[in-house]
Design an enzyme around this catalytic site. Sequence first.
Site, PDB file in Angstrom:
ATOM      1  N   CYS A 120       0.801  -1.242   0.000  1.00 55.60           N
ATOM      2  CA  CYS A 120       0.000   0.000   0.000  1.00 55.60           C
ATOM      3  C   CYS A 120       0.826   1.280   0.000  1.00 55.60           C
ATOM      4  O   CYS A 120       0.371   2.311  -0.487  1.00 55.60           O
ATOM      5  CB  CYS A 120      -1.020  -0.001   1.128  1.00 55.60           C
ATOM      6  N   LYS A 195      -6.452  -8.575  11.418  1.00 55.92           N
ATOM      7  CA  LYS A 195      -6.318  -7.133  11.189  1.00 55.92           C
ATOM      8  C   LYS A 195      -7.686  -6.592  10.827  1.00 55.92           C
ATOM      9  O   LYS A 195      -8.270  -6.967   9.809  1.00 55.92           O
ATOM     10  CB  LYS A 195      -5.334  -6.918  10.054  1.00 55.92           C
ATOM     11  N   GLU A 233      -9.444 -16.851  11.017  1.00 57.17           N
ATOM     12  CA  GLU A 233      -8.164 -16.325  10.515  1.00 57.17           C
ATOM     13  C   GLU A 233      -6.989 -17.004  11.224  1.00 57.17           C
ATOM     14  O   GLU A 233      -6.006 -17.388  10.602  1.00 57.17           O
ATOM     15  CB  GLU A 233      -8.080 -14.811  10.748  1.00 57.17           C
ATOM     16  N   LYS A 248      -4.451  -6.546  15.555  1.00 63.40           N
ATOM     17  CA  LYS A 248      -4.325  -5.126  15.221  1.00 63.40           C
ATOM     18  C   LYS A 248      -5.692  -4.544  14.915  1.00 63.40           C
ATOM     19  O   LYS A 248      -6.422  -5.157  14.136  1.00 63.40           O
ATOM     20  CB  LYS A 248      -3.430  -5.039  13.993  1.00 63.40           C
ATOM     21  N   SER A 274      -1.386   3.685  15.224  1.00 61.95           N
ATOM     22  CA  SER A 274      -1.183   5.130  15.176  1.00 61.95           C
ATOM     23  C   SER A 274      -2.276   5.921  15.880  1.00 61.95           C
ATOM     24  O   SER A 274      -1.987   6.850  16.636  1.00 61.95           O
ATOM     25  CB  SER A 274      -1.048   5.584  13.724  1.00 61.95           C
TER      26      SER A 274
HETATM   27  C1  PBG Z   1      -0.164  -1.751   5.938  1.00 56.18           C
HETATM   28  C2  PBG Z   1      -0.142  -1.242   7.327  1.00 56.18           C
HETATM   29  C3  PBG Z   1      -0.997  -0.293   7.894  1.00 56.18           C
HETATM   30  C4  PBG Z   1      -0.592  -0.147   9.214  1.00 56.18           C
HETATM   31  C5  PBG Z   1       0.507  -0.966   9.414  1.00 56.18           C
HETATM   32  N1  PBG Z   1       0.762  -1.652   8.228  1.00 56.18           N
HETATM   33  C6  PBG Z   1      -2.081   0.496   7.265  1.00 56.18           C
HETATM   34  C7  PBG Z   1      -3.353  -0.157   6.962  1.00 56.18           C
HETATM   35  O1  PBG Z   1      -3.531  -1.359   7.099  1.00 56.18           O
HETATM   36  O2  PBG Z   1      -4.236   0.545   6.506  1.00 56.18           O
HETATM   37  C8  PBG Z   1      -1.235   0.741  10.223  1.00 56.18           C
HETATM   38  C9  PBG Z   1      -0.490   0.918  11.466  1.00 56.18           C
HETATM   39  C10 PBG Z   1      -0.901   2.054  12.309  1.00 56.18           C
HETATM   40  O3  PBG Z   1      -1.986   2.635  12.189  1.00 56.18           O
HETATM   41  O4  PBG Z   1      -0.077   2.406  13.162  1.00 56.18           O
HETATM   42  N2  PBG Z   1       1.051  -1.639   5.315  1.00 56.18           N
END
Ligand code: PBG
Length: 327
Positions: A120, A195, A233, A248, A274
């Site tokens: 991504c 996730k 999963e 996550k 984040s």
């Molecule tokens: C995908 C990835 C994401 C995050 C970590 N790896 C973005 C997503 O899945 O949209 C998000 C991590 C975070 O919000 O700290 N490469």
Amino acid sequence: MKFDRHRRLRSSQSMRNMVKETYVHKSDLIYPIFVIEEDNIKNEISSMPGIYQLSLNLLEEELKEAYDLGIRGVMFFGIPNEKDACGTGAFIDDGIIQKATRLSKSKFPDLLVVADTCLCEYTDHGHCGVIDEATSDVDNDKSLELLVKTAVSQAKAGADIIAPSNMMDGFVAEIRAGLDQAGFINMPIMSYGIKYASSFYGPFREAAEGAPSFGDRKTYQMDPSNRLEAFRELESDIKEGCDMMIVKPALSYLDIIRDVRNRSDLPIVAYNVSGEYSMTKAASLNGWIDEEKIVMEQMTSMKRAGADMIITYFAKDICKYLDGGDY
Ligand code: PBG
């Protein structure tokens, strides 16, 4: 006796320490770092105060600071100069992550590099795989081929752990086979199999400049309403050969961490994402909460729920807290 005497074991700090059940260790922590291809940039992410997009030529300094504090796991997210429809930047030899990994391994050999295997940040449309024109959705199997290439190139650059985060079906099996074929039979896979399609990733998408330009990720990430789906999963990832499992986000999903702990003996990783960082930071910068105490309580809750490791933007702060406090 009128009451149970629960308070007997809470009478002093030494007594509390003696019966303490949950600890946060420096060795639990994995620190994510955003690496940008242009030179001489140290760009603070507005929604993540204290976290930067960092150029490769400034990376060593940051790694040294983290290493000296006691961190032994890092994860790199790349912001490449160029993006295209199939995310070529993710799997070329001199891609930003490959360069960051090589640099890190040459300077700090025992600092583990966890490679986030996803497209991504490298696709011009911002999705985690290639797009099927007919459906405007990701093409699962075509994406898998590119993800295998990405994992192998990360392994060649020296990564210690491959962490596929793309959520394509079958990604653990394909990546395992690809790594084995390339000779990396001892490379562990840390799967982001559980996730959720979460709004807590918002600030990350600003930081990594990887927001999808159309649609969302709900066709490949999980529905936050679902718990049984997490078991499916988990089961498929175990069958496909994953060595560690990521849940996550973390804080709104502690029940899922506990469920996974009760159902499997794999090491579990909580991704303190984040948005969780930003919310805590914002409240702290307003003087509304005690950042140190809140962060340590959050970390303790993830460990208590059953996590063995934590990916967190607070990693450096936590090391300082652990050096100074009674945790
Ligand atoms: C995908 C990835 C994401 C995050 C970590 N790896 C973005 C997503 O899945 O949209 C998000 C991590 C975070 O919000 O700290 N490469």
